[in-house]
Design a protein around this motif. Sequence first.
Motif, PDB file in Angstrom:
ATOM      1  N   SER A  85       0.790  -1.241   0.053  1.00  0.00           N
ATOM      2  CA  SER A  85       0.004  -0.040  -0.010  1.00  0.00           C
ATOM      3  C   SER A  85       0.909   1.319   0.051  1.00  0.00           C
ATOM      4  O   SER A  85       1.994   1.096   0.099  1.00  0.00           O
ATOM      5  N   HIS A  86       0.071   2.336  -0.302  1.00  0.00           N
ATOM      6  CA  HIS A  86       1.021   3.695  -0.189  1.00  0.00           C
ATOM      7  C   HIS A  86       0.169   4.819   0.369  1.00  0.00           C
ATOM      8  O   HIS A  86      -0.973   4.528   0.225  1.00  0.00           O
ATOM      9  N   GLY A  87       0.802   5.817   0.908  1.00  0.00           N
ATOM     10  CA  GLY A  87       0.214   6.996   1.425  1.00  0.00           C
ATOM     11  C   GLY A  87       0.461   8.102   0.732  1.00  0.00           C
ATOM     12  O   GLY A  87       1.077   8.136  -0.390  1.00  0.00           O
ATOM     13  N   GLY A  88       0.169   9.208   1.239  1.00  0.00           N
ATOM     14  CA  GLY A  88       0.559  10.415   0.756  1.00  0.00           C
ATOM     15  C   GLY A  88      -0.635  11.052  -0.204  1.00  0.00           C
ATOM     16  O   GLY A  88      -1.380  10.414  -0.522  1.00  0.00           O
ATOM     17  N   ASP A  89      -0.212  11.998  -0.981  1.00  0.00           N
ATOM     18  CA  ASP A  89      -1.056  12.530  -2.137  1.00  0.00           C
ATOM     19  C   ASP A  89      -0.651  11.904  -3.228  1.00  0.00           C
ATOM     20  O   ASP A  89       0.484  11.404  -3.472  1.00  0.00           O
TER      21      ASP A  89
ATOM     22  N   LEU B 148       9.709   4.209  -0.933  1.00  0.00           N
ATOM     23  CA  LEU B 148      10.281   3.136  -1.563  1.00  0.00           C
ATOM     24  C   LEU B 148      11.246   3.459  -2.902  1.00  0.00           C
ATOM     25  O   LEU B 148      10.799   4.602  -3.491  1.00  0.00           O
ATOM     26  N   GLU B 149      12.436   3.351  -2.766  1.00  0.00           N
ATOM     27  CA  GLU B 149      13.268   3.611  -3.957  1.00  0.00           C
ATOM     28  C   GLU B 149      13.900   2.325  -4.681  1.00  0.00           C
ATOM     29  O   GLU B 149      14.147   1.247  -3.824  1.00  0.00           O
TER      30      GLU B 149
ATOM     31  N   PRO C  73       3.745   6.187  -6.873  1.00  0.00           N
ATOM     32  CA  PRO C  73       2.665   5.310  -7.229  1.00  0.00           C
ATOM     33  C   PRO C  73       1.559   6.301  -7.839  1.00  0.00           C
ATOM     34  O   PRO C  73       1.426   7.613  -7.465  1.00  0.00           O
ATOM     35  N   ARG C  74       0.583   5.573  -8.566  1.00  0.00           N
ATOM     36  CA  ARG C  74      -0.635   6.331  -8.921  1.00  0.00           C
ATOM     37  C   ARG C  74      -1.919   6.118  -7.868  1.00  0.00           C
ATOM     38  O   ARG C  74      -1.967   4.957  -7.118  1.00  0.00           O
TER      39      ARG C  74
ATOM     40  N   LEU D  36      -1.987  -0.487  -6.059  1.00  0.00           N
ATOM     41  CA  LEU D  36      -1.079  -1.013  -5.193  1.00  0.00           C
ATOM     42  C   LEU D  36       0.320  -1.333  -5.984  1.00  0.00           C
ATOM     43  O   LEU D  36       0.325  -1.318  -6.995  1.00  0.00           O
ATOM     44  N   LEU D  37       1.528  -1.157  -5.224  1.00  0.00           N
ATOM     45  CA  LEU D  37       2.907  -1.333  -5.692  1.00  0.00           C
ATOM     46  C   LEU D  37       3.179  -2.744  -5.636  1.00  0.00           C
ATOM     47  O   LEU D  37       2.704  -3.407  -4.752  1.00  0.00           O
ATOM     48  N   LEU D  38       3.766  -3.005  -6.889  1.00  0.00           N
ATOM     49  CA  LEU D  38       4.336  -4.774  -6.944  1.00  0.00           C
ATOM     50  C   LEU D  38       5.678  -4.710  -6.854  1.00  0.00           C
ATOM     51  O   LEU D  38       6.318  -4.273  -7.879  1.00  0.00           O
ATOM     52  N   ASN D  39       6.572  -5.349  -5.946  1.00  0.00           N
ATOM     53  CA  ASN D  39       7.966  -5.810  -6.208  1.00  0.00           C
ATOM     54  C   ASN D  39       7.847  -7.191  -6.518  1.00  0.00           C
ATOM     55  O   ASN D  39       7.502  -7.946  -5.975  1.00  0.00           O
TER      56      ASN D  39
END
Length: 240
Positions: free
Chosen positions: A87-91, A98-99, A124-125, A129-132
């Motif tokens: 998951s990710h936060g922020g605007d 994550l880098e 992220p958009r 969700l981000l996927l590694n």
Amino acid sequence: DEAYRHAVCDYYALCERAAYALCGMFEAALALAPGTFSQHMRNHVTTLNCYSGKAPAAAAERFPRGNLDPEPVLGAHGDATIFTLLSHGGDPGDDDGLEVLAPLPSASGDAIGDGELAWRPVQPREGTLLLNVGQILQRWSGGQLKATLHRVAHPAWLPPGAARQAVVFFCVPAPYAPVDCLVPRLPRTLPAETYETFFARRLGGFYDAGVSTTDAWLAYNADILHFDDVDGRLASAVRN
């Protein structure tokens, strides 16, 4: 808190359904028979990590972005998973700490060049969700799918003293699942082993007083270095 427990369990169930669907998508992308990957998800031992940690109180102490040298919140590594959902936060447009390690833009202005490597924040958009990709999927695909070498820094937008929050689904197979190339047309360049053995070897160095932290990280990232580190730059990033 009962409501929190139910929310976490519901989210886990949704991620689990997504994981099976994603395995099917990766199978199709590699022209493999349905179930080649997903069959090894039966009796999986996947964990969900709900993390909340505070950034350093002083902005000057924050982790410098894009630098290979300083100590990160979590050092360079590729997850010992099939893949990881985050998951990710922020605007929208903000990174979440994550880098990924990628070449700097080339002289021609291409988005990805072939020059010096640098840590680049992932943006992220909204609604995603981000996927590694993890080391297991890299091994299963015979190196066609590359494990994401990444690290974690405190988000630049996070106020000093505020908590960075993340919910991470570490998708892994059953303990007895094979960790080997599952693509019939490709050669096997690494010895076959079970996930249980693979995971123990990857983590063992961190619990051995005779192994340095640097050597433990190199052992943890052994598959990434095996498949991709043709000039030693990835090993240098891991050491730093």
